[in-house]
Design an enzyme around this catalytic site. Structure first.
Site, PDB file in Angstrom:
ATOM      1  N   GLY A 100      -2.669   4.807   9.544  1.00  0.00           N
ATOM      2  CA  GLY A 100      -2.543   4.781   8.080  1.00  0.00           C
ATOM      3  C   GLY A 100      -2.861   6.140   7.497  1.00  0.00           C
ATOM      4  N   SER A 118      -4.650   9.179   5.356  1.00  0.00           N
ATOM      5  CA  SER A 118      -6.030   9.612   5.186  1.00  0.00           C
ATOM      6  C   SER A 118      -6.605   8.872   3.980  1.00  0.00           C
ATOM      7  CB  SER A 118      -6.066  11.129   4.931  1.00  0.00           C
ATOM      8  OG  SER A 118      -7.379  11.529   4.674  1.00  0.00           O
ATOM      9  N   GLY A 119      -7.777   8.261   4.162  1.00  0.00           N
ATOM     10  CA  GLY A 119      -8.392   7.535   3.047  1.00  0.00           C
ATOM     11  C   GLY A 119      -7.967   6.087   2.961  1.00  0.00           C
ATOM     12  N   SER A 120      -7.111   5.632   3.882  1.00  0.00           N
ATOM     13  CA  SER A 120      -6.634   4.231   3.812  1.00  0.00           C
ATOM     14  C   SER A 120      -7.706   3.250   4.272  1.00  0.00           C
ATOM     15  CB  SER A 120      -5.359   4.073   4.655  1.00  0.00           C
ATOM     16  OG  SER A 120      -5.601   4.465   6.006  1.00  0.00           O
ATOM     17  N   GLY A 121      -8.658   3.727   5.100  1.00  0.00           N
ATOM     18  CA  GLY A 121      -9.736   2.835   5.537  1.00  0.00           C
ATOM     19  C   GLY A 121      -9.797   2.627   7.046  1.00  0.00           C
ATOM     20  N   SER A 159      -2.080   9.085  13.050  1.00  0.00           N
ATOM     21  CA  SER A 159      -0.961   8.844  13.989  1.00  0.00           C
ATOM     22  C   SER A 159       0.323   8.560  13.208  1.00  0.00           C
ATOM     23  CB  SER A 159      -1.274   7.725  14.988  1.00  0.00           C
ATOM     24  OG  SER A 159      -1.804   6.559  14.393  1.00  0.00           O
TER      25      SER A 159
END
Ligand SMILES: Nc1ncnc2c1ncn2[C@@H]1O[C@H](COP(=O)(O)OS(=O)(=O)O)[C@@H](OP(=O)(O)O)[C@H]1O
Ligand SMILES: Nc1ncnc2c1ncn2[C@@H]1O[C@H](COP(=O)(O)OP(=O)(O)O)[C@@H](O)[C@H]1O
Length: 198
Positions: free
Chosen positions: A32, A34-37, A106
């Site tokens: 996901g 950056s910052g998605s968790g 990724s």
């Protein structure tokens, strides 16, 4: 390729290790923006697995880039190499009988499919950590989106570097809709339903 390097077959099989640990092994491949968790979810799942007595581990983008993948940047070639290495390391962890979580952006489908090809069918669980770019930017815990928007960071995923969302992941976790705990619960329940864990 040097054909004098002969693979040494281990005396102890994966099945032996599954029997020893009381559960199957494989990889939870979180992907996901950056910052998605990704890191938060991977570690929350890992904590729940620990409480269940499961042998597990987390490989995290930020951490691995300080060690094994030190010196790799964020150009396309370096990201491909970063993920290639992580796929191989995750395979070793799975071979050792563990449930290993990888928390890396990724971004490229081809690289994730290459990692998937290293695992027996069913033992590569791709988890799309789904969060709109606007929410990731609002979170921006490291201030990197702000820097990317100011042009202080180049090739930033979602800004001036692509992210290819999974087309058919095993799980989609919408972290903008679920709490961290609920999100982790969804993943652990999936593992139980798939008979990875008791
Ligand atoms: N240019 C650029 N693009 C994206 N991300 C960047 C960049 N520079 C630094 N960072 C920080 O590095 C983390 C992503 O590293 P990954 O190894 O997961 O990225 S990748 O899988 O190789 O695309 C990512 O961490 P997460 O926020 O945990 O994803 C960023 O904080
Ligand atoms: N399910 C969630 N709900 C709300 N905020 C979340 C959730 N998961 C993560 N966060 C928050 O989002 C930010 C980024 O999380 P992080 O795990 O670092 O993402 P990534 O590893 O994908 O960069 C952090 O501030 C974290 O607390």
């Amino acid at each position: 390729m040097d054909n004098h390097i002969i693979w040494h077959k281990s005396a102890i099989t994966r099945e032996d290790r599954h029997h020893l640990n009381g559960h199957k092994s494989g990889v939870l491949w979180f992907t996901g923006l950056s910052g998605s968790g990704k890191s938060t979810l991977a570690n929350a799942v890992d904590a729940q697995l620990y409480e269940l007595g499961v042998r597990s581990y987390v490989l995290d983008g930020d951490n691995i880039r300080h060690g094994l993948n030190k010196g790799l940047g964020f150009g396309i070639e370096d990201r491909i190499e970063n993920i290639r290495r992580i796929g191989e390391v995750a395979k070793l962890f799975a071979d050792s009988g563990q449930i290993v979580s990888t928390a890396f952006i990724s971004p490229f489908r081809e690289d994730r499919e290459q990692a998937r090809s290293l695992f027996p069918s069913g033992e590569f669980i791709e988890i799309f950590v789904d969060c709109p770019l606007a929410v990731c930017e609002k979170r921006d815990p490291k201030g990197l989106y702000r820097k990317a928007r100011r042009g202080e960071i180049r090739d930033f995923t979602g800004i001036d570097s692509p992210y290819e969302a999974p087309l058919n992941p095993e799980l989609i976790i919408e972290t903008y809709r679920h709490s961290i705990f609920k999100a982790a619960d969804i993943v652990v329940s999936y593992l139980r339903n798939q008979k990875f864990i008791p």
